[in-house]
Design a protein around this motif. Sequence first.
Motif, short mmCIF file in Angstrom:
data_model
loop_
_atom_site.label_atom_id
_atom_site.label_comp_id
_atom_site.label_asym_id
_atom_site.label_seq_id
_atom_site.Cartn_x
_atom_site.Cartn_y
_atom_site.Cartn_z
N GLY A 81 1.50 10.94 18.58
CA GLY A 81 2.77 10.72 19.27
C GLY A 81 3.73 9.96 18.38
O GLY A 81 3.43 9.65 17.22
N ASP A 102 -6.03 13.94 16.24
CA ASP A 102 -5.50 14.25 17.57
C ASP A 102 -6.24 15.45 18.14
O ASP A 102 -6.61 16.36 17.41
CB ASP A 102 -4.00 14.55 17.50
CG ASP A 102 -3.34 14.40 18.86
OD1 ASP A 102 -3.75 15.11 19.81
OD2 ASP A 102 -2.43 13.59 19.00
N SER A 104 -4.95 17.61 20.12
CA SER A 104 -4.01 18.72 20.22
C SER A 104 -3.98 19.54 18.94
O SER A 104 -4.38 19.08 17.87
CB SER A 104 -2.60 18.16 20.51
OG SER A 104 -1.67 19.21 20.60
N LEU A 108 3.29 15.55 18.19
CA LEU A 108 4.45 15.34 19.07
C LEU A 108 4.46 16.36 20.21
O LEU A 108 5.41 17.13 20.36
CB LEU A 108 5.76 15.42 18.27
CG LEU A 108 5.99 14.32 17.25
CD1 LEU A 108 7.20 14.64 16.39
CD2 LEU A 108 6.17 12.97 17.94
N GLY A 109 3.41 16.33 21.00
CA GLY A 109 3.20 17.32 22.05
C GLY A 109 4.36 17.59 22.99
O GLY A 109 4.49 18.69 23.49
N HIS A 110 5.23 16.60 23.24
CA HIS A 110 6.33 16.79 24.18
C HIS A 110 7.64 17.14 23.48
O HIS A 110 8.69 17.23 24.13
CB HIS A 110 6.53 15.54 25.03
CG HIS A 110 5.33 15.21 25.87
ND1 HIS A 110 4.89 16.02 26.90
CD2 HIS A 110 4.45 14.19 25.81
CE1 HIS A 110 3.81 15.50 27.43
NE2 HIS A 110 3.51 14.39 26.79
N SER A 111 7.60 17.35 22.17
CA SER A 111 8.81 17.64 21.41
C SER A 111 8.98 19.13 21.19
O SER A 111 8.05 19.92 21.36
CB SER A 111 8.75 16.95 20.04
OG SER A 111 8.70 15.57 20.19
N GLU A 112 10.16 19.50 20.79
CA GLU A 112 10.43 20.88 20.40
C GLU A 112 9.53 21.24 19.22
O GLU A 112 9.35 20.42 18.32
CB GLU A 112 11.89 21.05 20.00
CG GLU A 112 12.88 20.87 21.13
CD GLU A 112 12.79 21.99 22.15
OE1 GLU A 112 12.53 23.15 21.78
OE2 GLU A 112 12.97 21.69 23.35
#
Length: 150
Positions: A81, A102, A104, A108-112
Amino acid sequence: ADLQEATVLTATAEFLDDHTVRVSDNSGQETLIADRIFINTGATPIWPNIDGLLASKHVYSSTDLLVKDKQLKELVILGSGPIGLEFASMYAQFGSHVTIIDKSSKILGHSEPEIAEQAKNDLEEDGVSFLLESNLTGVNDTLNGVTLTI
């Protein structure tokens, strides 16, 4: 490595366009221009339930890392993050070998996706390594440091 300097401003900020920020405080205003501007708002550390994590003498929160007075040769950051990436960049610039772990498949999972990919490329250029789609399951202190089970 070239020594780089950072200036910390405590002020109110306003974006004028994609590359320009105006900061204001009691002493006046200043306009800052950059190719890329990163916004990091801060947060509270989250301690996941990982065997040995809290018992280790070699595990630090982001708050601990801010006051660390010795260079770390190796730094492993759990999570990709904004805060983890900020510390990865900072410590890589200090000369530490930094690895980010990570679960994932992307940072930056919530980013573009384009922003996340650019940030990953920038960090890799600074020498940061990534272990994505990876799971830290154990932390064990040893005589020479710490062993991680991934």
